[in-house]
Design a protein around this motif. Sequence first.
Motif, short mmCIF file in Angstrom:
data_model
loop_
_atom_site.label_atom_id
_atom_site.label_comp_id
_atom_site.label_asym_id
_atom_site.label_seq_id
_atom_site.Cartn_x
_atom_site.Cartn_y
_atom_site.Cartn_z
N MET A 1 0.84 -1.20 0.00
CA MET A 1 0.00 0.00 0.00
C MET A 1 0.87 1.24 0.00
O MET A 1 1.80 1.37 0.81
N ARG A 2 0.60 2.17 -0.89
CA ARG A 2 1.38 3.39 -0.94
C ARG A 2 0.85 4.42 0.06
O ARG A 2 -0.30 4.38 0.46
N GLY A 3 1.73 5.33 0.44
CA GLY A 3 1.32 6.42 1.30
C GLY A 3 1.53 6.19 2.78
O GLY A 3 1.22 7.08 3.57
N LEU A 4 2.03 5.02 3.19
CA LEU A 4 2.31 4.79 4.60
C LEU A 4 3.48 5.67 5.04
O LEU A 4 4.47 5.81 4.32
N ARG A 5 3.37 6.25 6.23
CA ARG A 5 4.42 7.11 6.76
C ARG A 5 5.00 6.48 8.02
O ARG A 5 4.26 6.01 8.89
N VAL A 6 6.32 6.50 8.12
CA VAL A 6 7.02 5.99 9.30
C VAL A 6 7.49 7.17 10.12
O VAL A 6 8.26 8.01 9.63
N LEU A 7 7.02 7.27 11.37
CA LEU A 7 7.34 8.40 12.23
C LEU A 7 7.91 7.90 13.56
O LEU A 7 7.42 6.90 14.11
N PRO A 8 8.92 8.58 14.09
CA PRO A 8 9.49 8.17 15.37
C PRO A 8 8.62 8.62 16.52
O PRO A 8 7.94 9.64 16.44
N SER A 9 8.65 7.86 17.63
CA SER A 9 7.92 8.25 18.83
C SER A 9 8.78 9.09 19.75
O SER A 9 8.29 9.68 20.70
N GLY A 10 10.08 9.15 19.51
CA GLY A 10 10.99 9.93 20.34
C GLY A 10 12.15 10.41 19.52
O GLY A 10 12.01 10.75 18.35
N ARG A 11 13.34 10.44 20.09
CA ARG A 11 14.51 10.89 19.37
C ARG A 11 14.89 9.87 18.30
O ARG A 11 14.66 8.67 18.46
N PRO A 12 15.51 10.31 17.20
CA PRO A 12 15.95 9.38 16.16
C PRO A 12 16.88 8.31 16.75
O PRO A 12 17.80 8.61 17.50
N GLY A 13 16.61 7.04 16.38
CA GLY A 13 17.43 5.95 16.87
C GLY A 13 16.97 5.36 18.18
O GLY A 13 17.55 4.39 18.66
N ARG A 14 15.94 5.95 18.80
CA ARG A 14 15.44 5.45 20.07
C ARG A 14 13.92 5.32 20.01
O ARG A 14 13.26 5.89 19.17
N GLY A 15 13.38 4.54 20.97
CA GLY A 15 11.93 4.45 21.07
C GLY A 15 11.32 3.65 19.94
O GLY A 15 11.97 2.86 19.26
N ARG A 16 10.02 3.86 19.70
CA ARG A 16 9.29 3.13 18.68
C ARG A 16 9.23 3.90 17.38
O ARG A 16 9.40 5.11 17.35
N LEU A 17 8.95 3.17 16.32
CA LEU A 17 8.63 3.76 15.04
C LEU A 17 7.16 3.42 14.75
O LEU A 17 6.77 2.25 14.81
N TYR A 18 6.37 4.44 14.44
CA TYR A 18 4.96 4.24 14.15
C TYR A 18 4.71 4.34 12.66
O TYR A 18 5.31 5.17 11.97
N VAL A 19 3.85 3.46 12.16
CA VAL A 19 3.46 3.47 10.75
C VAL A 19 2.04 4.01 10.67
O VAL A 19 1.11 3.44 11.27
N ASN A 20 1.89 5.11 9.94
CA ASN A 20 0.59 5.79 9.86
C ASN A 20 0.06 5.79 8.43
O ASN A 20 0.84 5.83 7.47
N LEU A 21 -1.27 5.78 8.31
CA LEU A 21 -1.93 5.99 7.03
C LEU A 21 -1.78 7.46 6.62
O LEU A 21 -1.40 8.30 7.45
N PRO A 22 -2.07 7.78 5.36
CA PRO A 22 -1.96 9.19 4.94
C PRO A 22 -2.78 10.17 5.77
O PRO A 22 -2.41 11.33 5.90
N ASP A 23 -3.89 9.69 6.38
CA ASP A 23 -4.72 10.59 7.20
C ASP A 23 -4.22 10.70 8.63
O ASP A 23 -4.83 11.37 9.46
N GLY A 24 -3.09 10.06 8.93
CA GLY A 24 -2.49 10.17 10.25
C GLY A 24 -2.83 9.03 11.19
O GLY A 24 -2.28 8.94 12.28
N GLN A 25 -3.73 8.13 10.82
CA GLN A 25 -4.12 7.03 11.69
C GLN A 25 -2.99 6.00 11.76
O GLN A 25 -2.46 5.56 10.74
N ALA A 26 -2.63 5.59 12.98
CA ALA A 26 -1.58 4.59 13.16
C ALA A 26 -2.12 3.20 12.87
O ALA A 26 -3.22 2.84 13.31
N VAL A 27 -1.35 2.40 12.13
CA VAL A 27 -1.77 1.03 11.82
C VAL A 27 -0.79 0.00 12.37
O VAL A 27 -1.09 -1.19 12.40
N ALA A 28 0.40 0.46 12.83
CA ALA A 28 1.39 -0.48 13.36
C ALA A 28 2.49 0.31 14.04
O ALA A 28 2.62 1.52 13.86
N TRP A 29 3.29 -0.40 14.84
CA TRP A 29 4.51 0.20 15.38
C TRP A 29 5.59 -0.86 15.50
O TRP A 29 5.32 -2.05 15.60
N TYR A 30 6.82 -0.39 15.45
CA TYR A 30 7.99 -1.25 15.56
C TYR A 30 8.74 -0.89 16.83
O TYR A 30 9.16 0.25 17.01
#
Length: 285
Positions: A1-30
Amino acid sequence: MRGLRVLPSGRPGRGRLYVNLPDGQAVAWYDRQTNRISVLADQHREAVVAALRPYIAGPFTVGPPPVPTPADLRRLALAPDEDLAPNRPGELLLGELEHGSAGTRTRHRLRQDLTAQQRMGELLDSLEPEGWRVLHGVPLPGLGPIDHLLMGPAGIFCVRTLPGRRQRAAVGDLLMTVGRAEPRPDPRWIRRAAAAATRALAAPVQPALALVDASRVDVAPTVRDIRILEPATAAAHLASAPTTLKPPDTEALFTQARDTRTWLPPLPHRPRSRSFTARRPRNGR
């Protein structure tokens, strides 16, 4: 699926990474610590793994998330443009330097402030493995931004960072000076900022001044309510302080503080935040 965004939950290299839909809704985290991908919507499983693959090191597992805590639910509902966690140290100063029209002397001062905030911010970020969480550039309407908001075992600290410029710094009850520069009202400001943060979080927040690269720091004996931090000793100073917050409370407060709506002026219909009472150390200090 195109348009997924990977955003950090804290500082780069730490914490979780969240995967969001284009509308900002989270669908997963790493979760970097466990190398596990928690997928909220199984139909996005393959797309989520593909989006996260550049960030994954070594073997990983994929599955449904554990039962979420109230803090998890609030974080998942937070829109990216309302999340303060990705802010970098000194990010507001970077924008002012890149797009502002200040004169040469003002730009020189801004660069000094930026360097100090970046250095102190990186040091505070490095405390996360010891149970600390930190936000940078927290907005306070009517007062201006808090340089760093630090939450962890010893409590919550509202930190204002100042460049020492390799000169003597003197901190008094109302004013402070660096070298021969004009006195600044930073002690008064940080007390007001800590009081505002206490009201916003419904939890006690302590004022702190961070002096970076000062040759010497003299503090008036009457200054007992403001913590003085220096890069060389800050980590040890905080580690030796009495424990007042448990890890679950730290996480809940971090989730509350990272939401920009927490710092907006109160509205009649807005529910009050949960109040946290710090534990009193056994030694009474």
